[in-house]
Design an enzyme around this catalytic site. Structure first.
Site, PDB file in Angstrom:
ATOM      1  N   LYS A  37       0.798  -1.244   0.000  1.00  0.00           N
ATOM      2  CA  LYS A  37       0.000   0.000   0.000  1.00  0.00           C
ATOM      3  C   LYS A  37       0.823   1.283   0.000  1.00  0.00           C
ATOM      4  CE  LYS A  37      -0.720  -0.055   5.004  1.00  0.00           C
ATOM      5  NZ  LYS A  37      -1.462  -0.743   6.063  1.00  0.00           N
ATOM      6  N   ARG A 132      -8.042  -0.864  17.316  1.00  0.00           N
ATOM      7  CA  ARG A 132      -8.391  -0.496  15.952  1.00  0.00           C
ATOM      8  C   ARG A 132      -9.369  -1.567  15.513  1.00  0.00           C
ATOM      9  NH1 ARG A 132      -4.210   0.448  10.922  1.00  0.00           N
ATOM     10  NH2 ARG A 132      -4.759  -1.716  10.519  1.00  0.00           N
TER      11      ARG A 132
HETATM   12  C1  LIG Z   1      -0.641  -1.454   6.704  1.00  0.00           C
HETATM   13  C2  LIG Z   1      -0.976  -2.741   7.344  1.00  0.00           C
HETATM   14  C3  LIG Z   1       0.011  -3.715   7.499  1.00  0.00           C
HETATM   15  C4  LIG Z   1       1.465  -3.471   7.142  1.00  0.00           C
HETATM   16  O1  LIG Z   1       2.023  -2.657   8.143  1.00  0.00           O
HETATM   17  P1  LIG Z   1       3.588  -2.275   8.137  1.00  0.00           P
HETATM   18  O2  LIG Z   1       3.772  -1.528   9.410  1.00  0.00           O
HETATM   19  O3  LIG Z   1       3.808  -1.438   6.928  1.00  0.00           O
HETATM   20  O4  LIG Z   1       4.338  -3.541   8.110  1.00  0.00           O
HETATM   21  C5  LIG Z   1      -0.365  -4.942   8.016  1.00  0.00           C
HETATM   22  N1  LIG Z   1      -1.642  -5.191   8.365  1.00  0.00           N
HETATM   23  C6  LIG Z   1      -2.614  -4.281   8.239  1.00  0.00           C
HETATM   24  C7  LIG Z   1      -4.001  -4.638   8.641  1.00  0.00           C
HETATM   25  C8  LIG Z   1      -2.315  -3.015   7.740  1.00  0.00           C
HETATM   26  O5  LIG Z   1      -3.286  -2.110   7.623  1.00  0.00           O
END
Ligand SMILES: *Cc1c(COP(=O)(O)O)cnc(C)c1O
Length: 379
Positions: A37, A132
């Site tokens: 993302k 969350r």
């Molecule tokens: C963005 C996200 C991740 C990845 O997180 P990083 O800190 O970039 O490794 C993993 N799980 C969810 C649900 C996320 O929203």
């Protein structure tokens, strides 16, 4: 000169990071879901992750998932944010898996999957403290019962996400809870779950320690692969590159100015203005980049350069020593929030190294590094 401001994304370095983490976690029985993302579902990044030995990809936005799907017809794609009710059709048609915490949405996914004649796999997300997304643990059994009864829905596993909203640390306790919940679900459904997804880059300290990783067999990693850091303390991970992504911005004004503002002080462009102490005359430069393109508090500046403020389009820095020449560039290491904004800003050019041939037309034109003349000295 390839233009400024620009992000340079070194895919060789990211590939090294990905390969290292996939290998170290693999030795502990944990697979990596490569999260794309922060790079908007870039097919170049996806190809890099896959070449590094990562077998499945995840993204939070359906547009990014669709972009990945266009070049990767058979790679497992997971929507890692709960789908919106309004996008379930596309989630079912583009993705294989989605993370969920609401029955209404899983039911809509089931309907969409029936209409499309497809199976859709679901990971039930658990609330384990970060407040969350996630189902409260006491409610898990009833969510499982309802989910497994839905046509065209396969309960693939459970997962959790910590350290994102509240900074809750993934530790032996909450990870053991996740493992024992996995066991409870397996007893309930009388089969093994495919996936127990323990978290994100904040889980690495725990996952790479001597700790018992229990039933966790997947981590969804983005930042650690891109920026080479775990995310609880932003410590560099051993053997990984922390400079795979750099940001260059160009000097448009350089002057010696009083350090203190002059006149009555009210609000500035972005809320309250910081109180300036009098440091006499300073060497100040303006770079042509701003709040619209980066998070100014999340840039690592080279030594001798100090970030002092930012408005929409101006980044104000002070430098030790001589005035920075007009037209020269300053190179920063972006943190995650600066990276996210820079990637998303259409005003920041993206230079992928080695150059990558986009397979769809919506992308910026390819700039082959070999044709780019040597850059002006960066500071
Ligand atoms: C963005 C996200 C991740 C990845 O997180 P990083 O800190 O970039 O490794 C993993 N799980 C969810 C649900 C996320 O929203």
């Amino acid at each position: 000169m390839s233009g400024a401001p620009r992000l340079t994304i070194d895919l060789d370095k990211i590939g090294h990071n990905a390969q290292q983490l996939a290998q170290r976690l693999g030795a502990r029985g944990i697979a990596v879901t490569g999260v794309t993302k922060a790079c908007l579902g870039s097919p170049a990044l996806a190809a890099t992750y896959l070449a590094a030995g990562i077998a499945s990809l995840g993204d939070s936005r359906i547009d990014n998932i669709a972009r990945l799907r266009a070049t990767l017809p058979s790679v497992q794609l997971t929507v890692i944010r709960s789908p919106m009710l309004s996008e379930v059709q596309e989630v079912v048609s583009q993705a294989d898996v989605s993370c969920n915490s609401e029955v209404d949405i899983i039911r809509a996914l089931s309907h969409a999957a029936q209409t499309q004649g497809r199976q859709h796999q679901v990971i039930l997300m658990l609330e384990l403290g970060d407040r969350r997304e996630g189902i409260m643990p006491d409610d898990l059994a009833s969510y499982v019962r309802v989910t497994i009864a839905m046509p065209n829905i396969v309960l693939m596993g459970i997962g959790t996400n910590l350290a994102c909203r509240s900074g809750v640390v993934p530790d032996a306790n909450n990870m053991a809870t996740l493992s024992s919940l996995a066991g409870a679900v397996e007893t309930q459904v009388e089969r093994q779950l495919t996936t127990v997804s323990g978290g994100n880059s904040a889980n690495l300290e725990w996952a790479l320690s001597e700790a018992d990783t229990g039933r966790v067999n997947d981590l969804r990693l983005g930042e650690a692969l891109l920026l080479g850091r775990e995310t609880l303390h932003r410590h560099a991970l051993k053997g990984l590159h922390i400079d795979a992504i750099t940001l260059h911005a160009e000097v448009i004004e350089s002057k010696r100015k009083p350090s203190q503002p002059c006149g009555q002080i009210a609000q500035s462009a972005f809320a309250s203005a910081p109180v300036a102490t009098d440091r006499g005359i300073v060497t100040q430069s303006i770079l042509a980049i701003g709040q619209q393109d980066i998070d100014p508090a999340d840039l690592l500046a080279p030594s001798g350069i100090h970030i002092k403020g930012a408005s929409s389009d101006h980044l104000i820095i002070e430098s030790d020593g001589a005035l920075l020449p007009i037209g020269s560039e300053v190179a920063f290491l972006p943190g995650y929030s600066a990276l996210l904004r820079a990637m998303t800003s259409p005003f920041v050019k993206k230079i992928w190294k080695p150059s990558y041939q986009w397979s769809d037309d919506s992308q910026q034109s390819v700039i082959n590094p070999a044709t780019v003349p040597p850059q002006k000295p960066s500071l």
